[in-house]
Scaffold this motif. Sequence first.
Motif, short mmCIF file in Angstrom:
data_model
loop_
_atom_site.label_atom_id
_atom_site.label_comp_id
_atom_site.label_asym_id
_atom_site.label_seq_id
_atom_site.Cartn_x
_atom_site.Cartn_y
_atom_site.Cartn_z
N GLU A 56 -6.37 9.73 -1.51
CA GLU A 56 -6.12 11.03 -0.89
C GLU A 56 -5.31 11.93 -1.82
O GLU A 56 -5.61 13.12 -1.97
CB GLU A 56 -5.38 10.84 0.43
CG GLU A 56 -5.08 12.12 1.15
CD GLU A 56 -4.48 11.90 2.52
OE1 GLU A 56 -4.15 12.91 3.17
OE2 GLU A 56 -4.32 10.75 2.95
N GLN A 109 -1.48 12.76 7.69
CA GLN A 109 -2.82 13.25 8.01
C GLN A 109 -2.73 14.47 8.93
O GLN A 109 -3.49 15.43 8.79
CB GLN A 109 -3.67 12.15 8.67
CG GLN A 109 -3.75 10.86 7.89
CD GLN A 109 -4.05 11.04 6.43
OE1 GLN A 109 -4.94 11.80 6.05
NE2 GLN A 109 -3.31 10.34 5.59
N PHE A 129 -9.99 12.91 5.67
CA PHE A 129 -8.99 11.87 5.45
C PHE A 129 -8.38 11.35 6.73
O PHE A 129 -7.93 10.20 6.78
CB PHE A 129 -7.92 12.35 4.46
CG PHE A 129 -8.39 12.24 3.04
CD1 PHE A 129 -8.57 11.01 2.45
CD2 PHE A 129 -8.69 13.36 2.32
CE1 PHE A 129 -9.02 10.89 1.16
CE2 PHE A 129 -9.14 13.27 1.02
CZ PHE A 129 -9.32 12.02 0.43
#
Length: 145
Positions: A56, A109, A129
């Motif tokens: 990420e 997130q 993600f």
Amino acid sequence: MTSPERDPHPTEDPTGPPVEQPVGEEEPTAGQPRRSGLRNPERAVRGLGAGTLSLEALVLLLAIQPIRVVGGDLGGAAIGAVVALAVAAVVLAGMMRRQWAWNAGTVLQGLLLLGGLLHWSLLGLGIIFALVWAYALHVRRVILG
């Protein structure tokens, strides 16, 4: 050297003989959890979480320039937010031994989803993600019970 010829239509059962379990291992009963088969399941799950967060961070940093070129109006605040989120992801990836790091990853997130207020493409990355992180949490729950 020639290999023995194989009959394309064997008359024996194609599944072969039944496989016996090794001595000392039993089938799990209804009340017992099923073992994952991993030597160190905690380490495997930590690796999954750390790998997810590292990926990420890399994607976030590499996405800055294409977002600026295609999206146009990615301002300094949005770039700063992306860099801060990437740094936080790297820090959390290194702290996956701690129980709270999984919760902090979930918060990360959510923050990336909120970054969608700065630029629409951050919302898209946040959705992707968040789904990947949800899958990592699912795998963690399945393996560790």
